[in-house]
Each structure stands twice: as C-alpha cells, then as structure tokens.
Write an enzyme that holds these catalytic residues in place. Structure first.
Site, PDB file in Angstrom:
ATOM      1  N   HIS A 227     100.338  34.795 -16.341  1.00  7.76           N
ATOM      2  CA  HIS A 227     101.643  34.381 -16.866  1.00  7.76           C
ATOM      3  C   HIS A 227     102.493  35.552 -17.338  1.00  7.76           C
ATOM      4  O   HIS A 227     103.489  35.357 -18.034  1.00  7.76           O
ATOM      5  CB  HIS A 227     101.448  33.387 -18.015  1.00  7.76           C
ATOM      6  CG  HIS A 227     100.810  32.114 -17.578  1.00  7.76           C
ATOM      7  ND1 HIS A 227     100.115  31.282 -18.436  1.00  7.76           N
ATOM      8  CD2 HIS A 227     100.752  31.514 -16.356  1.00  7.76           C
ATOM      9  CE1 HIS A 227      99.653  30.238 -17.761  1.00  7.76           C
ATOM     10  NE2 HIS A 227     100.025  30.363 -16.514  1.00  7.76           N
TER      11      HIS A 227
ATOM     12  N   GLN B 131      95.427  33.697 -18.896  1.00  9.11           N
ATOM     13  CA  GLN B 131      96.660  32.927 -19.045  1.00  9.11           C
ATOM     14  C   GLN B 131      97.478  33.432 -20.228  1.00  9.11           C
ATOM     15  O   GLN B 131      98.597  32.980 -20.436  1.00  9.11           O
ATOM     16  CB  GLN B 131      96.320  31.450 -19.272  1.00  9.11           C
ATOM     17  CG  GLN B 131      95.555  30.814 -18.131  1.00  9.11           C
ATOM     18  CD  GLN B 131      95.099  29.402 -18.474  1.00  9.11           C
ATOM     19  OE1 GLN B 131      95.706  28.432 -18.062  1.00  9.11           O
ATOM     20  NE2 GLN B 131      94.017  29.304 -19.243  1.00  9.11           N
TER      21      GLN B 131
ATOM     22  N   ASN C 273      84.618  26.738 -24.870  1.00  5.37           N
ATOM     23  CA  ASN C 273      85.862  26.325 -25.512  1.00  5.37           C
ATOM     24  C   ASN C 273      85.576  25.265 -26.564  1.00  5.37           C
ATOM     25  O   ASN C 273      84.794  24.345 -26.320  1.00  5.37           O
ATOM     26  CB  ASN C 273      86.828  25.746 -24.472  1.00  5.37           C
ATOM     27  CG  ASN C 273      88.195  25.442 -25.052  1.00  5.37           C
ATOM     28  OD1 ASN C 273      88.931  26.347 -25.427  1.00  5.37           O
ATOM     29  ND2 ASN C 273      88.540  24.165 -25.139  1.00  5.37           N
ATOM     30  N   ARG C 274      86.214  25.379 -27.715  1.00  7.70           N
ATOM     31  CA  ARG C 274      86.105  24.328 -28.723  1.00  7.70           C
ATOM     32  C   ARG C 274      87.081  23.209 -28.368  1.00  7.70           C
ATOM     33  O   ARG C 274      88.275  23.451 -28.245  1.00  7.70           O
ATOM     34  CB  ARG C 274      86.411  24.875 -30.114  1.00  7.70           C
ATOM     35  CG  ARG C 274      85.315  25.794 -30.642  1.00  7.70           C
ATOM     36  CD  ARG C 274      85.442  25.960 -32.146  1.00  7.70           C
ATOM     37  NE  ARG C 274      84.441  26.858 -32.682  1.00  7.70           N
ATOM     38  CZ  ARG C 274      83.190  26.514 -32.974  1.00  7.70           C
ATOM     39  NH1 ARG C 274      82.795  25.263 -32.762  1.00  7.70           N
ATOM     40  NH2 ARG C 274      82.338  27.386 -33.475  1.00  7.70           N
ATOM     41  N   GLY C 275      86.570  21.997 -28.207  1.00  9.03           N
ATOM     42  CA  GLY C 275      87.431  20.878 -27.856  1.00  9.03           C
ATOM     43  C   GLY C 275      87.398  20.568 -26.376  1.00  9.03           C
ATOM     44  O   GLY C 275      86.720  21.224 -25.580  1.00  9.03           O
TER      45      GLY C 275
ATOM     46  N   CYS D 140      84.442  31.713 -29.409  1.00 12.40           N
ATOM     47  CA  CYS D 140      84.526  32.577 -28.226  1.00 12.40           C
ATOM     48  C   CYS D 140      84.041  33.992 -28.504  1.00 12.40           C
ATOM     49  O   CYS D 140      83.210  34.542 -27.781  1.00 12.40           O
ATOM     50  CB  CYS D 140      85.960  32.616 -27.704  1.00 12.40           C
ATOM     51  SG  CYS D 140      86.589  31.073 -27.051  1.00 12.40           S
TER      52      CYS D 140
END
Length: 281
Positions: free
Chosen positions: A129, A111, A254-256, A272
C-alpha cells in the site's frame, strides 16, 4: 478449516507451535498487517472482531475532488505526523529482519505504510500500500520526503502547530469540528500540482508492479504466514486465498478473527512481537 486452526487454545505456546510449523518450509511468503506495528505505538484499524474502530480513511475521489476534504486530510496529517514518524521497529519487525538476513529466500510483503520493516533491516520489502514517508505529485510525478513537507506545512500553518489529538493508524490525528478550510494545503514545488502521500487511498488500486512482485514471490513459496492482519481488505486476502488454492499451508498469527480463518491450516491467537521473537530467534 484444518482442525489445528480451530482447536488451538489462545494460551498454547504459540512460539513453539509456530517454530515447528516453519521448520520444514524453505521459502515462506510473509504478509504483515497493522497488528505487527501496535507495539511501536501505531494503533489498530480494527478491533478483534474485524470491525472498524474509527471512520474509514479518506476516499481518493474525495481527496482529489473536494478541497475541504483535502484540507481536512492535510490538517489531520500535519498534527499526526510527528507521532507517526517517531515510531520505531519493535521485536516483531526485528525478528523478521534477522530471520530474512539468515535466509533471504523468505519474502516479506506488508500492508502497512509505516516503513518499519525496512528500518528494522528487512530487504526487498514489498510495500503493498506504499509508504507514508514520501509524497508524490499527481500531475508531474515528482517525489518528496514527507519530513520536508512537514516543515513547509508548519511554516504555512503556524496556528495548527500545538494542537493535541489522539493518533490514528494511518498517521493522522483525530481532529473534528475545526475550520479546515483555513488550513493551507501543499502543492508540488515543481509544477504547482496536487500532491498526496505515496500510499494507496480507499478507491485506488494497488499498483500493478507491486501486485506482480508479490504474486511472483508467492508462486515461488512453499508456505504462507500472515502476521497481524485481519485480511478484511481484499488486497491482502487475495494472497491468502491464492496460497490455499495452490495447496500451500497457511498460518495466521493474529489476535481476533480474520477473513481467512476458514481456509487456514494453523491459527495462532498470540502477541505478534513476542511470538515472532521467540519463534525465529
């Protein structure tokens, strides 16, 4: 959610867990987001709760229809571009590239618009993207390197060269309260038409060819791994949802929080780059 996804503590050896999870899968569909590029100096869009850390990027309709909004975008992009362009691939990018070079059955979809996966050596990356290092004319379709455009903007806007500002995730800079209408915006060198970065702005759709390429790769995969993305944007989340609907295992690094936490079979909250480097060798 699978119990593994909710029970794994943050301080678990994420690399070992990920390595074991990947072991039986021969064709992995990897989707990356902004979190993989933070170690390269490119900031996050969102915090660990998934909320925006800044105002949303410019909307496509505003860029096309509002001359002042367009000038504001290009002024911020002009100031922010040197820092964005100087970013280099980090351990996460290079680990994925080496892994793919050893086994090209794995597909990489991103992305991000920074082009760092390709610069690290990954092949056939689907830049969902687009990429910020190229601009395109909306009238005649001509393309041009962003670096060449930077030189033109510098020549036409000498008073904007030395403005210091905080870098933002999409290659622009945090400038406010300036006379943006004085910034000389670029036009196509071939037809004089409107040009924009070859990236998907808010309000635009991801080109069908890129979506189709990603969907085809997912149809051939036997697992999906998401790295550094909250999946709050639907263009990425749809692949996670499609993977689970097809019965594929889904791992999140992923953090969060992420939008797919409740459908994942594995959730790892860890760095990561370090995790990928240790897990993939």
């Amino acid at each position: 959610m699978n119990t593994d996804a909710s029970a794994l503590p943050i301080d678990t050896d994420a690399a070992q867990v990920l390595r074991e999870w990947l072991r039986p899968h021969r064709r992995v569909f990897v989707l990356t987001g902004a979190g993989i590029s933070t170690d390269s100096g490119i900031p996050h869009y969102r915090d660990e709760s998934g909320a925006w850390q800044r105002k949303p990027p410019i909307d496509f309709r505003a860029f096309v229809g509002d001359a002042r909004a367009r000038a504001r975008y290009w002024a911020r992009s002009f100031v922010g571009w040197p820092g964005f362009a100087s970013a280099r691939p980090n351990a996460g990018h290079t680990a994925l590239a080496r892994w793919q070079q050893r086994d090209d059955a794995h597909t990489l979809v991103t992305q991000n618009v920074d082009g760092l996966h390709a610069r690290a050596g990954s092949r056939d990356v689907v830049d969902l993207h687009g990429r910020l290092d190229e601009v395109v004319c909306l009238d005649c379709g001509a393309r041009r390197a962003r670096e060449c455009l930077q030189a033109e903007l510098a020549q036409r806007n000498p008073d904007w060269r030395d403005l210091g500002a905080a870098a933002l995730p999409d290659g622009d800079a945090d400038l406010e309260g300036l006379a943006f209408e004085r910034f000389a915006t670029p036009v196509c060198e071939h037809c004089g038409g409107l040009i924009k970065p070859d990236v998907v702005f808010f309000g635009e759709n991801v080109p069908r060819a890129r979506v189709a390429a990603a969907q085809q790769a997912l149809a051939q995969a036997d697992a999906m791994l998401v790295v550094g993305s909250s999946l709050m944007v639907y263009s990425g989340f749809r692949f996670a949802r499609a993977a689970r609907e097809a019965g594929l295992p889904l791992a999140l690094l992923n953090r969060g929080v992420t939008r797919a936490d409740d459908i994942a079979t594995l959730k790892l909250q860890a760095d990561c780059g370090a995790t990928l480097q240790a897990a993939l060798g």
